[in-house]
Design an enzyme around this catalytic site. Sequence first.
Site, PDB file in Angstrom:
ATOM      1  CG  HIS A 123      -1.888   0.980   1.441  1.00  0.00           C
ATOM      2  ND1 HIS A 123      -1.606   2.273   1.812  1.00  0.00           N
ATOM      3  CD2 HIS A 123      -3.239   0.923   1.313  1.00  0.00           C
ATOM      4  CE1 HIS A 123      -2.725   2.959   1.901  1.00  0.00           C
ATOM      5  NE2 HIS A 123      -3.735   2.168   1.597  1.00  0.00           N
ATOM      6  CG  ASP A 200       0.933  -2.173   6.293  1.00  0.00           C
ATOM      7  OD1 ASP A 200       0.038  -2.220   7.161  1.00  0.00           O
ATOM      8  OD2 ASP A 200       0.814  -1.546   5.225  1.00  0.00           O
ATOM      9  CD  GLN A 203      -6.665  -4.536   4.380  1.00  0.00           C
ATOM     10  OE1 GLN A 203      -7.629  -5.202   4.759  1.00  0.00           O
ATOM     11  NE2 GLN A 203      -6.781  -3.257   4.039  1.00  0.00           N
ATOM     12  CE  LYS A 226      -6.986   0.108   6.358  1.00  0.00           C
ATOM     13  NZ  LYS A 226      -7.805   0.493   5.200  1.00  0.00           N
ATOM     14  CB  CYS A 364      -3.910   3.251  -1.451  1.00  0.00           C
ATOM     15  SG  CYS A 364      -5.060   4.579  -1.162  1.00  0.00           S
TER      16      CYS A 364
HETATM   17  N1  PLP Z   1      -1.517  -0.663   4.799  1.00  0.00           N
HETATM   18  C1  PLP Z   1      -2.466  -1.408   4.217  1.00  0.00           C
HETATM   19  C2  PLP Z   1      -2.138  -2.794   3.770  1.00  0.00           C
HETATM   20  C3  PLP Z   1      -3.746  -0.881   4.044  1.00  0.00           C
HETATM   21  O1  PLP Z   1      -4.700  -1.625   3.471  1.00  0.00           O
HETATM   22  C4  PLP Z   1      -4.007   0.438   4.471  1.00  0.00           C
HETATM   23  C5  PLP Z   1      -5.331   1.036   4.221  1.00  0.00           C
HETATM   24  O2  PLP Z   1      -6.059   0.636   3.346  1.00  0.00           O
HETATM   25  C6  PLP Z   1      -2.987   1.152   5.099  1.00  0.00           C
HETATM   26  C7  PLP Z   1      -1.754   0.568   5.243  1.00  0.00           C
HETATM   27  C8  PLP Z   1      -3.215   2.540   5.599  1.00  0.00           C
HETATM   28  O3  PLP Z   1      -4.140   2.522   6.649  1.00  0.00           O
HETATM   29  P1  PLP Z   1      -4.671   3.899   7.251  1.00  0.00           P
HETATM   30  O4  PLP Z   1      -5.166   4.712   6.103  1.00  0.00           O
HETATM   31  O5  PLP Z   1      -5.762   3.473   8.187  1.00  0.00           O
HETATM   32  O6  PLP Z   1      -3.522   4.539   7.969  1.00  0.00           O
END
Ligand code: PLP
Length: 406
Positions: A123, A200, A203, A226, A364
Amino acid sequence: MIFNVDEVRKDFPALFQEVYGHPLAYLDNAATTLKPSAVIQAISGYYSTINSNVHRGVHYLSGEATAAFENARENVRRFINAEHGHEVIFTKGATEAINLVAQSFSATNLGRGDEIVVSGLEHHANLVPWQNACRSAGATLKIIPFDEKGEISAEQAGAFLSGKTKLLALTHVSNSLGTLLPVKEIIQVAHRMGIPVLVDGAQGIVHCEVDVRALDCDFYCFSGHKIYGPMGIGILYGKERWLEAMEPYQTGGEMIKSVSYQHATYNDLPYKFEAGTPNVAGAVGLNAALEYMEGLGKENIHNYEKYLLAYTLKALENLPAIRIYGHPGHGAAVISFLMEGIHPYDAGSVIDRFGIAVRTGHHCAQPVMDRLGIPGTIRASLAFYNTTEEIDRLTAALLKVQEMFA
Ligand code: PLP
């Protein structure tokens, strides 16, 4: 199956609304999940009763708010099996947690000629902060490519690590293709070379049992919204020795021990990384979300999601002219697909009119789409409150889209 989805759905008030005259089918859970009443009530309860600033006041409410905030930290620690509560830092989300590490870790550990390695599935939140860190330090960002199934093996990952690598950052579960990466094996490979690993888990925390000690990751982060909790709260887990050695990310109140006009000494962990008034209501809401999930049973949730994923894949595979990206049978309940000759945005707009929320676009993860040579996908991402009836409605809507654009 012990899981009674009809009963569970009653806990989510947002499910009981109509969109364009149809009952809402919410299949955009990878973007954000709906909140159970327990979370909504916990936030409302905090603001209606113990609303107060934490760690500062001697008065009763401040003590209660501090206790609720620290109780949330302890429950997060338990949820991910961290060794110490002070290894759990409250942030505003996964993005802020990654920025914190990218800036603070890199300030002391990254220099000219060094390398940061990330996976090709990231992402933007786990890519752009590392681009900036590398640019500032004169370091190089290396990308581990994914194969045609959207997967990366530990062996492939290892081939990109070297004596120059200062940190490996990779996603637990891809938000665009649903791939579940073999993070434990990859961490073992990295650690054999003395390289710390950030996972990260934005998910991953939703779809997997996460035990940071069993994984042996150096950092793990996720967002509350999430995982059925509120927006504006997230977690950075870091091993004590790394967090101790890192400089604060932001400065100001709360994160200091003492301040003179010219100098400041920093507070202990975790407060060193929590400058300013924290999102106490967010922490309380996140705590309620984790307790809610534990009440349902994480294993029950994961088993139901696997069942629903298998049902969805079968239903989609039976449709004509559909291409599914990645290898979602091996992944989490996130399915990315395209319909031949139909732009994902057009398809998404039609599906929306049937009251079905899916996401379309690059999710993203623009470089992932570039690598696949497509503008984006239609993504259905499932939660434990979704039903097979909703999947049937999705497939019916997709057939309608095909009819309209034929
Ligand atoms: N990393 C992953 C794999 C994500 O799916 C997302 C959001 O969709 C993020 C990071 C960023 O999360 P946030 O926008 O809640 O900080």
